[in-house]
Write a protein that holds these residues in place. Structure first.
Motif: not given
Length: 243
Positions: A47-48, A57-67, A69-78, A98-103
């Motif tokens: 969680g973040f 806020i409760v989602g579903l699961a990380p995206a393959a090339h979103g979370g 990739r980045t290591g943070r919930m809902f970061t780096g995807d549409r 929200s592009a990277t975990a250190d943005d």
């Protein structure tokens, strides 16, 4: 904060579901061409948000090339583009992207989590994988309980996964269990549970979920939790984990 940080680190090291472990690590190895120069996270995504969040806020699961990739919930995807823009619009996030975990992104009084912490193939975890991951959500709810006042659940899968977790964490969930719907609102022992269509591309591209609809739910949940938005309280930048 130490207890929640410890939980996040333990989540990030979980290998309980072989199918999900194989998939998240395969995606991290093969990558997407657009992210060929990235070192993917390739692990469960914790969680973040702050340990004393008043809203979850409760989602579903990380995206393959979103979370994944980045290591943070809902970061780096549409989906994250839509969610963080809306959070910023209602004063609950320091920036709209929200592009990277250190943005430098900060959340104000809000934490984001999911019932499944690994990216699943085709964005579809199995019921067994959902149930295996549930103890992590139950532990997170227990740690957040002293301050938590409202929860926004994104989508029917999240709703179905969250209700048993709230019951296991000690909240009285009505029987029969409330049906998911956008705008659904269920009181749970001093906690208000809100339903919202998921911020998936399918929903947002078709207009099933509009920015206005999302902002309305987030704003109502924030007001219920006593959040005024754009304060410096309860903030986090969500760095990657080193464990």
């Amino acid at each position: 904060m130490n207890a929640l940080a410890d939980l996040d680190r333990r989540i990030a090291g979980c290998r309980a579901c072989p199918r999900l472990v194989d998939w998240r690590e395969e995606v991290a190895r093969t990558k997407r061409a657009a992210f060929a120069d990235w070192t993917y996270w390739g692990r469960p995504v914790p969680g973040f948000g702050p340990a004393d969040a008043r809203m979850l806020i409760v989602g579903l699961a990380p995206a393959a090339h979103g979370g994944n990739r980045t290591g943070r919930m809902f970061t780096g995807d549409r989906s994250g583009d839509v969610l963080y823009r809306a959070l910023h619009d209602v004063g609950l996030a320091s920036q709209p992207t929200s592009a990277t975990a250190d943005d430098g992104l900060e959340l104000y009084g809000v934490r984001i989590t999911s019932p499944v912490h690994c990216a699943p193939p085709a964005n579809k975890p199995t019921p067994g994988e959902r149930d295996t991951c549930r103890p992590w959500l139950v532990q997170e709810l227990n740690l957040l309980r002293p301050t938590l006042r409202s929860v926004v659940v994104l989508g029917a899968f999240g709703w179905q996964a969250a209700l048993p977790a709230f019951a296991e964490a000690g909240w009285s969930v009505p029987r029969p269990r409330p049906v998911f719907g956008h705008g659904a609102r269920v009181p749970l022992d001093g906690l208000e549970l809100f339903g919202c269509f998921h911020v998936s591309q399918r929903n947002t591209f078709t207009g099933k979920l509009t920015p206005e609809m999302l902002r309305d739910v987030l704003r109502t949940a924030a007001e219920t939790a006593g959040l005024r938005g754009r304060t410096a309280e309860n903030r986090t930048t969500g760095p990657p984990y080193d464990g």
